[in-house]
Design an enzyme around this catalytic site. Structure first.
Site: not given
Ligand code: MG
Length: 389
Positions: A19, A183, A214, A321
Site C-alpha cells: 500500500n 489504495k 493508509n 478491518h
C-alpha cells in the site's frame, strides 16, 4: 476442564503487494491453538485463532509473558460459573496480569489471538458455529441475510497499469462482490484519480468504491485529495492521515463532505475513547474499523462498541478491518455494518473458506463449529502442523 497446552507459530503472509506505506512481502501472523482436555466427536477440542493481519506475529510476547500466565493460573479460575466454558473476560485479565495500562501496541494483538482462540474453543465445546455462539453470549440476533462485504484490493504493483487494476476488480465481480476498496497515496494525485475512475467504471457506481490512504497524508495533502474526490461521493475515504492525528480528521471532516473511515490502527477502548472525543467524526456517516484481532479480542471490542454507541454511532457504522473468517463470524454475530475481504491476497489468513458463500455483495459463514478455520484449505496444513497432527 482445563487448558492442556497452548501452541503458537509464526506464519508468513503470502503476496508481494504494497500500500502507500507498507510492503507486505515480509509480514507474518501468529497462529494460536489453545488445547483443552475435552473430547468431542472423538477429537481433542482445540481453539484456534490468529492476530488478524498487518501487525506481524507476536510469538515472543505470548511465549515469554502471556502463555505462562494462563498455564500457571488455577484451571478452575479460567472457567465461567457453570464450569462448562472458559470465561473470555477472565482469560483476557489473566494474560494481562502485571501489564501496565496504556501503550496499546503489539501486545494487544498477542492478547487478542489468545482470547479469540478461547471463543473458538467455547463454540466447539457446544458444537456451534462461532457466530451463533458469540451472538448468544452477547444477547444479539445474528445476521441471517448475509453480512455486506466488499473486496479490498487495488494495491500497487510494480509496472502496473489501470488495465491491470480493472482486470483485478472485474475478477471480484465474478466472485460475487459488488463493492471495492483500492489504495491511494502510493502514486501521484493525478495517477490515483485515474485509478479511482477505473474502479468506478468497473463498479458501475462511485458509491461502491472506497479509497484507503493508509495514514500517509499530512493535512494539506489529505485536503487536496479530499477536494479532488469529493464530486464522486465515494463509499469512504479511509485513514487519510496518521491514525492518531485526530485533529487532522477533525479538520478534514470540516471540509470534506463525504464519509471518512478510520480505526484499524487503534488497539484499545482507551484509544477509541480519544477518537470519539477529539476527531469530531460524524456518527451518521463515518465508518469505524477497529479490529478485535488487533485490540485485545472480543471482550475489549465490546467496550469499544459501547463507547461508539455512546457517541451516537450505530453498529451499521462499524466495519472491522481484516477480511478473514474470524471477523466474518464477529460481524455476523454482532450485527455490524459489514466485512472486508481480500480475495486472493494475504493467504493463508485472508479471505474465506470455500464453504462460505459470497453472493450479491453479501457473505455467509459456514456452519462449521467455531470460526471454521480448519475449512480454509490454505490454512489447514499450518493448523495440522501447529497441533502436531
Ligand atoms: Mg485500511
Amino acid at each position: 476442564m482445563r487448558i492442556k497446552a497452548i501452541h503458537e507459530k509464526t506464519v508468513q503472509l503470502q503476496g508481494n503487494i504494497a500500500n502507500a506505506v507498507v510492503d507486505f512481502s515480509k509480514h507474518t501472523v501468529s497462529l494460536v491453538a489453545v488445547v483443552s482436555d475435552q473430547v468431542r466427536n472423538g477429537k481433542v477440542v482445540a481453539g484456534l485463532a490468529f492476530n488478524s493481519i498487518g501487525r506481524f506475529a507476536q510469538g515472543g510476547i505470548m511465549r515469554e509473558r502471556m502463555i505462562p500466565r494462563l498455564m500457571e493460573a488455577d484451571p478452575a479460575s479460567l472457567l465461567d460459573p457453570t464450569g462448562s466454558r472458559f470465561d473470555p473476560d477472565i482469560v483476557s485479565a489473566t494474560v494481562m496480569r502485571d501489564e501496565k495500562p496504556g501503550g496499546h501496541g503489539d501486545r494487544a494483538g498477542a492478547a487478542a489471538a489468545l482470547e479469540l482462540a478461547v471463543w473458538d474453543l467455547n463454540a466447539k465445546l457446544v458444537d456451534e458455529p462461532a457466530y451463533q455462539h458469540i451472538a448468544k453470549a452477547f444477547a444479539q440476533t445474528p445476521i441471517t441475510q448475509g453480512a455486506p462485504v466488499y473486496a479490498a484490493g487495488g494495491y500497487y504493483y510494480a509496472g502496473e497499469s489501470n488495465q491491470r487494476l480493472a482486470d483485478e476488480l472485474k475478477s471480484y465481480l465474478v466472485l460475487g462482490y459488488q463493492a471495492f476498496k483500492i489504495k491511494i497515496g502510493g502514486a501521484s494525485l493525478a495517477e490515483d484519480m485515474g485509478r479511482i475512475e477505473t474502479a468506478i467504471k468497473v463498479a458501475g457506481n462511485s458509491s461502491a468504491v472506497a479509497v484507503d490512504a493508509n495514514g500517509r497524508f499530512n493535512l494539506p495533502t489529505a485536503l487536496a485529495y479530499g477536494k479532488e474526490i469529493a464530486p464522486y461521493n465515494l463509499r469512504w475515504y479511509e485513514e487519510p492521515g496518521d491514525p492518531l492525528d485526530f485533529d487532522l480528521l477533525a479538520e478534514l471532516g470540516g471540509q470534506y463532505q463525504g464519509s471518512m473511515a478510520t480505526g484499524e490502527n487503534l488497539f484499545s477502548a482507551a484509544d477509541t475513547q480519544n477518537l470519539m472525543r477529539y476527531a469530531r467524526l460524524r456518527p451518521d456517516q463515518d465508518i469505524l474499523q477497529m479490529d478485535p484481532g488487533l485490540s485485545y479480542g472480543l471482550s475489549e471490542y465490546q467496550e469499544i462498541l459501547k463507547l461508539t454507541a455512546d457517541a451516537g454511532f450505530t453498529r451499521s457504522q462499524c466495519v472491522p478491518h481484516g477480511g478473514h473468517l474470524i471477523n466474518l463470524h464477529i460481524v455476523t454475530a454482532l450485527g455490524l455494518g459489514g466485512c472486508e475481504a481480500y480475495p486472493g491476497v494475504f493467504n493463508p489468513f485472508g479471505g474465506y473458506s470455500a464453504q462460505c458463500r459470497v453472493q450479491d455483495g453479501r457473505v455467509f459463514p459456514s456452519d462449521a463449529p467455531g470460526f471454521g478455520l480448519e475449512q480454509k484449505t490454505e490454512l489447514a496444513p499450518h493448523i495440522k502442523n501447529l497441533l502436531g497432527a
